[in-house]
Design a protein around this motif. Structure first.
Motif, mmCIF file in Angstrom:
data_model
loop_
_atom_site.group_PDB
_atom_site.id
_atom_site.type_symbol
_atom_site.label_atom_id
_atom_site.label_comp_id
_atom_site.label_asym_id
_atom_site.label_seq_id
_atom_site.Cartn_x
_atom_site.Cartn_y
_atom_site.Cartn_z
ATOM 1 N N ASN A 340 22.975 -86.240 -92.604
ATOM 2 C CA ASN A 340 21.770 -87.034 -92.398
ATOM 3 C C ASN A 340 21.134 -87.355 -93.751
ATOM 4 O OD1 ASN A 340 19.458 -88.281 -91.508
ATOM 5 N ND2 ASN A 340 18.507 -86.422 -90.701
ATOM 6 N N TYR A 366 15.517 -89.541 -91.968
ATOM 7 C CA TYR A 366 16.277 -88.964 -93.085
ATOM 8 C C TYR A 366 15.769 -87.557 -93.419
ATOM 9 C CZ TYR A 366 18.072 -88.976 -98.012
ATOM 10 O OH TYR A 366 18.681 -88.688 -99.196
ATOM 11 N N THR A 370 16.073 -83.883 -90.673
ATOM 12 C CA THR A 370 16.709 -82.849 -91.498
ATOM 13 C C THR A 370 15.830 -81.602 -91.567
ATOM 14 O OG1 THR A 370 17.943 -84.460 -92.804
ATOM 15 C CG2 THR A 370 17.576 -82.314 -93.802
ATOM 16 N N PHE A 470 25.750 -88.634 -86.068
ATOM 17 C CA PHE A 470 26.215 -88.203 -87.388
ATOM 18 C C PHE A 470 27.694 -87.826 -87.410
ATOM 19 C CE2 PHE A 470 21.667 -86.899 -87.187
ATOM 20 C CZ PHE A 470 21.177 -87.782 -88.140
#
Length: 659
Positions: A340, A366, A370, A470
């Motif tokens: 990510n 982002y 995370t 992802f």
């Protein structure tokens, strides 16, 4: 005769009437903007018709200077005709989300063609660009300069000490303008102090020769994404799992005793790799190198890269394991970024080179997601216990419930803060909001996770989104960019819902209340106690502060200096600001315990206020705080079953791994 008339007469005699008219017009005309220089050449996605060699001498530890030599082969057309050649110093660095290149630390620039010194000049608009006048027939340039790295934290982040150093290629390289950095090949070399070991995602090109390490040729974007940690006291731990993709934990420390990790501690780091692979159902690195510095002298860092990460932790990361829990989500956070942020990246955060501005509109995915997975993976791997993680979540929830700036500023606007403030200290952080997309983003993704679980009756979760979003192109290292619409559509494929409206309301609009639905939906509640949790104790110990944010409304360091004052809190309403120093509490010399006792004694409506003697520069004044609610530290109460389920380790049969 008046002075003006005399000047006009002299002008007509000596210069002539036409020139006098021009001179008079120049005196009376409004100034006009001078045209700016021609823009730099835009990067083209074509191979650079040459190559680069970079050598860094990192042995001058006493003066903290790195000496750089580059050989740059010129494009044949320029070599034949001569002309203007532009070298760029990297400024827009991935992970910093801002133009944070250390151009101010560059000195001694000299460019030669053979023995001839060539003139250069700096672009007056893009000051990180250097124009070099190249004579016809010049085939290559020899460029030399130094990185004058900070000798103390007052000058910037310290990257060299007596026993360790952090070599970031973005700080020690110039590269040709006009090309995508993924099209510029480079061979790099580093000269280390004698006997030192190193860790990096780069791979050596043959055996080390003395103190010199030469690395295999890579493209320039990969070089910049592959920093080096090197140190006198260094250990490597193999974390490779069943997929046989190499993963290494490289650790350096101020002193050798701090490298004494137990078998159980390393097993938890191995479990981090396993849990991340189960979650994301993929890997996007050929090999991965954690770089971890246990130090009080090298500058603090937590920075992601595609096949490595730069991290710093407390000296007692291993040797005082029970006291350092608050630092142990960092490796999980930065490792998550391989998927990510580095592999899946918001489209406006990807750029063709390191001097093209980036935009951070997707940072709440982002960094926010995370941050969420950093906590979850730390718990699933055992780097943090489940109770410690619950306590950490409570602290985040309380922090953002008290974030006054949400009354005027939407979360999306905080994604501009890396450029606006570049992490400089702020006078009123919880009013200005700073980079709230990290931890408020974390709360939003907890909200998403629990809502998916509720709507799907426990059949689906954010785990499914992580694998679907992802886990594409397993093994691919090249970034895959996206727009936010793809985030919503992938969520909808996991669990149908109006995710676009859901995210828009929480991210783009002003929300006076913190996004705590993710907690309350599970039956958990944010509560307060007069005793700090173990996580808060660890966090205060590592930050060298004491936390009174949820009582008097401030944090204070060991010297009694206020490091943070909450807008509209009791201290703020009494006129107290950060950087003032508490000298005395109720006429008794300040200490952490004295202040805690005073707050406890003031509990109850009929009690006396807390009286502080404050020093503000050379001035002293007394402030009375009519606060009577006692000490308050956040924790989670209520039903924590679902929170524990989220934090529970994945196993292959439960992980939706694609066969």
């Amino acid at each position: 005769m008046k002075l003006y008339h005399r000047a006009a007469l002299l002008c007509s005699v000596f210069l002539g009437l036409d020139l006098c008219a021009v001179a008079a017009q120049a005196q009376t005309a409004a100034p006009q903007q001078v045209p700016v220089p021609s823009p730099l050449p835009q990067p083209q996605d074509i191979p650079y018709p040459g190559k680069m060699q970079i050598s860094v001498d990192a042995t001058d530890l006493s003066r903290r200077i790195m000496s750089i030599k580059e050989v740059v082969t010129l494009p044949p057309e320029l070599s034949q005709k001569g002309g203007d050649f532009i070298l760029l110093y990297p400024m827009w660095l991935p992970g910093d989300h801002s133009p944070s290149g250390t151009i101010d630390q560059v000195g001694g620039l000299e460019v030669r063609s053979g023995k001839e010194v060539l003139p250069w000049h700096r672009d007056t608009v893009e000051v990180s660009a250097f124009h070099i006048t190249v004579p016809a027939g010049t085939r290559e340039l020899n460029v030399s300069y130094q990185l004058l790295s900070p000798v103390s934290p007052d000058e910037g982040r310290v990257v060299m000490t007596d026993v360790m150093e952090n070599i970031q290629w973005s700080a020690v390289s110039l590269y040709p303008a006009g090309y995508y950095t993924r099209q510029i090949p480079v061979v790099s070399q580093v000269i280390l102090p004698e006997g030192w070991q190193y860790g990096t995602a780069l791979r050596a090109d043959g055996p080390q020769k003395g103190n010199t390490v030469t690395f295999k040729s890579v493209m320039f974007n990969t070089l910049v994404d592959s920093p080096i940690f090197a140190g006198k006291y260094f250990r490597k731990f193999d974390l490779t799992q069943g997929d046989q993709v190499p993963v290494t934990l490289n650790v350096m420390a101020d002193k050798p005793q701090y490298l004494n990790a137990t078998h159980d501690q390393i097993a938890r780091h191995k479990e981090l790799v396993r849990q991340a692979t189960l979650l994301f159902r993929s890997h996007h690195y050929k090999h991965y190198d954690f770089l971890l510095a246990l130090t009080e002298h090298l500058g603090r860092i937590g920075l992601e890269h595609h096949e490595s990460s730069e991290n710093s932790g407390p000296l007692g990361y291993f040797t005082k394991w029970d006291e350092t829990a608050a630092a142990r989500d960092l490796l999980a956070h930065e490792f998550t970024h391989s998927w990510n942020g580095k592999y899946r990246r918001p489209a406006d955060l990807w750029a063709a080179n390191f001097n093209t501005p980036q935009r951070g509109s997707g940072l709440w995915v982002y960094e926010g997601q995370t941050q969420y997975w950093g906590y979850v993976l730390a718990a699933r791997s055992g780097l943090m216990t489940v109770p410690q993680t619950e306590e950490a979540i409570a602290d985040v929830a309380a922090t953002y419930s008290a974030q006054a700036g949400r009354k005027w500023r939407p979360l999306i606007d905080t994604t501009n803060d890396p450029i606006i403030a570049q992490r400089a200290p702020l006078s009123w952080r919880n009013w200005q909001r700073s980079e709230d997309y990290y931890s408020e983003g974390q709360l939003i993704w907890l909200d998403v996770d629990t809502l998916i679980r509720k709507l799907s009756h426990g059949e689906k979760s954010l785990n499914n989104f992580a694998g679907d979003f992802f886990g594409t192109n397993n093994g691919r290292v090249m970034p895959s960019t996206y727009w936010i619409s793809e985030v919503s559509s992938t969520l909808n494929s996991v669990q149908p819902y109006d995710w676009t409206a859901f995210l828009h309301q929480r991210v783009d609009q002003i929300n006076p209340m913190a996004p705590l639905d993710g907690l309350t939906r599970t039956g958990a509640k944010l509560a307060f106690s007069d005793k700090p949790t173990d996580f808060i104790k660890s966090d205060s110990l590592l930050r060298h502060t004491t936390d009174f944010r949820f009582s008097l409304g401030f944090q204070v360091n060991k010297k009694g200096i206020l490091t943070n004052v909450l807008w509209d809190g009791p201290a703020w309403n009494a006129g107290i600001t950060r950087d003032q120093q508490i000298i005395a509490v109720n006429n008794e010399a300040y200490s952490e315990d004295v202040l805690k006792e005073a707050i406890t004694e003031a509990k109850g409506k009929n009690s006396q206020p807390v009286v502080l003697l404050l020093r503000d520069s050379d001035n002293f004044h007394t402030v009375s705080l009519p606060y009577h609610d006692g000490l308050r530290y956040p924790y989670l109460s209520g039903n924590l079953t679902e929170i524990k389920e989220i934090l529970s380790p994945l196993e292959p049969e439960k992980s939706d791994i694609k066969q």
